[in-house]
Structure formats: structure tokens, C-alpha cells
Design an enzyme around this catalytic site. Structure first.
Site, PDB file in Angstrom:
ATOM      1  N   ASP A 172       0.648  -0.601   1.620  1.00  0.00           N
ATOM      2  CA  ASP A 172       1.115   0.686   2.150  1.00  0.00           C
ATOM      3  C   ASP A 172       2.623   0.802   1.876  1.00  0.00           C
ATOM      4  O   ASP A 172       3.165   0.000   1.101  1.00  0.00           O
ATOM      5  CB  ASP A 172       0.754   0.806   3.645  1.00  0.00           C
ATOM      6  CG  ASP A 172       0.508   2.259   4.051  1.00  0.00           C
ATOM      7  OD1 ASP A 172       1.192   3.158   3.533  1.00  0.00           O
ATOM      8  OD2 ASP A 172      -0.380   2.501   4.904  1.00  0.00           O
ATOM      9  N   ASP A 173       3.296   1.770   2.510  1.00  0.00           N
ATOM     10  CA  ASP A 173       4.699   2.051   2.180  1.00  0.00           C
ATOM     11  C   ASP A 173       5.555   0.774   2.164  1.00  0.00           C
ATOM     12  O   ASP A 173       5.459  -0.054   3.064  1.00  0.00           O
ATOM     13  CB  ASP A 173       5.304   3.030   3.200  1.00  0.00           C
ATOM     14  CG  ASP A 173       4.566   4.362   3.249  1.00  0.00           C
ATOM     15  OD1 ASP A 173       3.700   4.610   2.393  1.00  0.00           O
ATOM     16  OD2 ASP A 173       4.850   5.153   4.162  1.00  0.00           O
TER      17      ASP A 173
END
Ligand SMILES: *[C@@H]1O[C@H](CO)[C@@H](O)[C@H](O)[C@H]1NC(C)=O
Ligand SMILES: *[C@@H]1O[C@H](CO)[C@@H](O)[C@H](O)[C@H]1NC(C)=O
Ligand SMILES: *[C@@H]1O[C@H](CO)[C@@H](O)[C@H](O)[C@H]1NC(C)=O
Length: 448
Positions: free
Chosen positions: A251-252
Site C-alpha cells: 500500500d502507500d
């Protein structure tokens, strides 16, 4: 612990701090934001019955060692040495004036017995767990209300063994929000350096309600398909400096946050003065993100010298109606991208809500975003800037942004723009008519 180890440790730390001074002269660095302290006392996890065989549970040795540091406080603080070996453990707290030192070959490994992870209250700025209503599991390594804490060493590893948690998420059998690997709350003067973080159950490093946090020379790894394994999420925190990191997760890589909808607005604690410098990595979602939970406000973010590859969205500012707050004075400079789905996205319709009580009139403000010197190759779509109706994003300034598709810049899809004002200079392909091509009225003052 043997005296010679102690001496070697001190020598190593001294060399590091001397190098820090030398490096500081020649390149921009956050090394001086929080001083790297030498500890006057060194203890080892083995002094507390720790066994690094990968099978023995070391939760009590870690807790006893921290208790000892907290209650028999030594001037200059204490270094807790974790020797080479695999140190299986449940969740434990840190305390002030301590250094957690992982030797080369030391692995602090999270137990997969989820009952060893205590529950704690939700964060007030979120009102509930991020994934599920109610409480949340405590991070593997946790600090609350502490200061002068260093986690460092010779690139030893903190391994979350997140697979059991990812599978519970996939099978929808979780009862509470998954734990972070490392979380500091209400803490200040923190250094995290020369550590490898691996397979976090959820976000990897989460400083929340903190100030003066330096994170450098860290490596953060989790599989591309591991759910919500964000790298570093500074949240309602100030003076956070992240540099020289390699992050490749599911994810980010970095997401600057400040609470969620009505809870974040009521708590009202912004993130400000956040620097990200010399980061390399890849993510199926965002490279560098701001939001989407930014309800306490985000002010003063500088991101520079970043290299992203095999990534979903390179630069992503994301917010939504109901978030309220503001995102302002944000600069991205010198970003190189290879093989990304979308180069730049600034959007006012991203992210879910904690419950149905969010305020539909709480419209976030996005003002003063400068993106300069961005170069991308094999970018499927260069970008989009789509503000909120009656609340356009303002002073959005792009300069020298070149994003090529697989077959050159003519081959990439067009930009999409709506509800935005600002200016663009030297942007290929050309972004959109809403952005001016001359500097009038100081719309991009300081931008170019
Ligand atoms: C860790 O700190 C929290 C406060 O943040 C406290 O509630 C908890 O009991 C502590 N756990 C241990 C094992 O000391
Ligand atoms: C640890 O890894 C970083 C790169 O992530 C490297 O720059 C540093 O020299 C390594 N440190 C040690 C002590 O091996
Ligand atoms: C904008 O943010 C930077 C930090 O990224 C800070 O140095 C600068 O003073 C801020 N400018 C304004 C006008 O607030």
C-alpha cells in the site's frame, strides 16, 4: 554482556555520529533535527532471560528489560542490545531515554498467536478502528507519552509475520483493526534508523500525535499483494523527517494523515512540517500520498528526490467531502517514475467514511501545491486534478513535469482537470485549460 561488545558498540555509535557530521556539511539532511545520543549504560535482552532461538517467546524478557530501564533510570539513558538471533515476541512497550539496538543478524519476530497482541482504545482522531468499529490491536512495538527514544543498530530486522493477519482480512474473520508494526503516540524526540521492517500486519511505522521524529536509512518490505501495509504514516504529527529510505509494500509508501472526518475535525490536530527526501520504492497504490484522512489539516510538506517504479499512482493528494480540514503548502520536487499507472493525482472524491454521521458540509480545502521537476517513463496516464464543486483546489502549480507513455509523450492518455486553478509551465503532455501559462497575481509565488 561482555565488556568488549560494549566497547565495540560505543565505537560503532561514535563512528556513525562522526559520519553524520561529515555528511551534514555536504547534503541536506534531517540528522540534526533530533540528536543521536550515546547511552551511558548497555544491557542485553539475554540479561532478562531472552532466548534467540526463534521458538522461545521473549515477550516477558522485553517487558522486564523496558520495566528495568523505566524504573532504574540511569543518567544518559540505557541501550537495550538485541544480539544476533531470532527473538520471537508478543507486543511490548518502549520507555523514555532508551535505545533499542538490533545487531547485524538480530530479528525481532512477532508471534503469530494473535492473543499475544493486546487490544487498545481507538485513536480519538479516528473515533473507531481504521478497519472495523471498536478498539484495535496494539502494535508489536509501542510507545505512548515518551521521549528521547532511538531504535537503531546494524540493519537488524523487525518482522511482523503479517501473513496470518492478511489472511484474516482476506477471509473477513477479523474482529478488530489489525496492529501496526511500530507505533508511537504522544511522543517526541524519536530516531528510527538502520532497521529493516518486514511483513507488517497493517501499517508499518505510525507516529501519531508526535513531534520531532527522524526516520532514516530504513528498509520496509512487504509483498505487493499484502493488504494495507503502508510504509510510514505520519499522523497528526509535526517535524517529521524521513530520508534515505527504501520502501516496497502493498500500500502507500508514505501517507501523511491527520484523522478521519468528524472525529479528526473535532480532535483538530494537524500534521505540519513533514519532509520526505531520497526515497526509492514501489507500491500497487500510492508512492507518496497526502490523505485521505487529513481532517485535522496538513500544512508544510516537502518531498524531494524520490524514485518510484512499478507503482500505481506516483504523487497522490486525496481527500473527500466530509473530511473537512485543509491541505496546504505542499511541494514535490525531483521525482522520477518508471512504469506507473498514473503520475499525479489530486482528487476530492477518495476514501471511505467512519460512519454515516460525517458532515456533508465539511469540505476540505486544498491550496498551494507545487509539483516541479517530475520525469516519468512508461506512465499510462499522466495525471488528473479534480477538485470539489464550489470548493476548487487553488494555486496548484506544475512546472517542468514530463510524463511519457510507453511510446513517448504523444502516446499517453490526456490529463483530466476540473474545479482547479493554478498554473503550468513546461508540462508534457499539456495538462488542461484551467491552469494558466503566465505568472499573474502571484498564483504560483515561490513555485518556480
Ligand atoms: C503499554 O502502554 C499502555 C499505555 O499506552 C498500557 O495501557 C499498557 O498496559 C502497557 N503494556 C505493558 C505490557 O506495559
Ligand atoms: C544499513 O542499510 C543502509 C541502506 O538501507 C545502508 O546505507 C547502511 O550503510 C547500512 N548500515 C549498516 C550498519 O550496515
Ligand atoms: C511551507 O512549508 C515549508 C516546509 O515544507 C516551510 O519551510 C515553509 O515555511 C512553509 N511556508 C509557508 C508560507 O507556510
Amino acid at each position: 554482556m561482555a565488556l568488549h561488545v560494549f566497547v565495540i558498540l560505543l565505537a560503532t555509535l561514535q563512528i556513525h555520529s562522526q559520519c553524520g557530521v561529515v555528511v551534514g556539511v555536504t547534503e541536506t539532511t534531517c540528522a540534526d533535527a533530533v540528536p543521536m545520543r550515546l547511552r551511558r549504560e548497555v544491557i542485553s535482552i539475554t540479561d532478562f532471560g531472552g532466548v534467540g532461538d526463534g521458538r522461545t517467546l521473549n515477550t516477558w524478557p522485553f517487558r522486564k528489560a523496558v520495566y528495568r530501564i523505566q524504573h532504574l533510570r540511569r543518567r544518559g539513558g540505557t541501550l537495550l542490545y538485541v544480539p544476533p538471533g531470532i527473538w520471537l515476541t508478543g507486543s511490548f512497550n518502549l520507555t523514555s531515554h532508551m535505545t533499542l539496538f538490533l545487531a547485524r543478524g538480530a530479528v525481532i519476530k512477532a508471534t503469530q498467536d494473535t492473543w499475544n497482541w493486546p487490544l487498545m482504545d481507538p485513536l480519538p482522531s479516528y473515533g473507531r478502528g481504521r478497519e472495523l468499529p471498536g478498539g484495535r490491536y496494539t502494535s508489536l512495538i509501542h510507545g505512548n507519552g515518551i521521549s528521547d527514544v532511538i531504535i537503531t543498530g546494524e540493519n537488524g530486522t523487525i518482522d511482523g509475520q503479517g501473513e496470518v493477519w492478511w489472511n484474516m482480512w482476506r477471509q473477513r474473520t477479523l474482529h478488530y483493526t489489525r496492529p501496526n508494526l511500530l507505533e508511537f503516540m504522544n511522543s517526541r524526540d524519536i530516531i528510527i534508523s538502520n532497521i529493516v521492517f518486514r511483513d507488517s500486519p497493517f501499517w508499518n511505522i505510525h507516529p501519531v500525535y508526535c513531534s520531532n521524529v527522524v526516520i532514516k536509512y530504513v528498509t520496509i518490505l512487504a509483498p505487493y499483494d499484502s493488504p494495507n501495509t503502508d510504509g510510514i504514516d505520519p499522523d497528526s504529527s509535526s517535524n517529521v523527517c524521513i530520508e534515505d529510505a527504501y520502501i516496497s509494500t502493498g500500500d502507500d509508501l508514505v501517507a501523511v494523515k491527520s484523522g478521519w472526518d468528524e472525529y479528526g475535525i473535532a480532535f483538530g490536530r494537524p500534521s505540519w512540517s513533514v519532509t520526505v527526501r531520497r526515497l526509492t520504492g514501489s507500491s500497487p497504490f500510492s508512492g507518496i500520498a497526502i490523505g485521505s484522512e487529513a481532517s485535522g489539516g496538513v500544512d508544510g510538506v516537502l518531498v524531494e528526490d524520490v524514485h518510484l517504479f512499478n507503482t500505481g499512482i506516483g504523487i497522490h493528494i486525496k481527500t473527500n467531502i466530509g473530511r473537512g480540514g485543509y491541505i496546504r503548502n505542499v511541494t514535490f520536487a525531483n521525482v522520477v517514475m518508471h512504469n506507473v499507472r498514473k503520475g499525479i493525482r489530486i482528487a476530492g472524491d477518495v476514501g471511505d467514511h467512519p460512519d454515516e454521521y460525517f458532515n456533508r458540509y465539511a469540505v476540505p480545502m486544498v491550496d498551494g501545491v507545487t509539483i516541479r521537476n517530475v520525469w516519468g517513463q512508461n506512465v499510462q496516464q499522466p495525471g488528473s486534478i479534480e477538485g470539489i464543486k464550489n470548493a476548487p483546489f487553488t494555486r496548484i502549480c506544475l512546472s517542468n513535469v514530463k510524463l511519457w507513455g510507453a511510446g513517448g509523450w504523444q502516446s499517453s492518455a490526456p490529463w483530466r482537470c476540473a474545479e482547479v486553478s493554478g498554473a503550468a509551465f513546461g508540462v508534457r503532455p499539456w495538462p488542461c485549460a484551467q491552469l494558466a501559462t503566465t505568472l499573474t497575481g502571484g498564483i504560483c509565488s515561490g513555485a518556480v
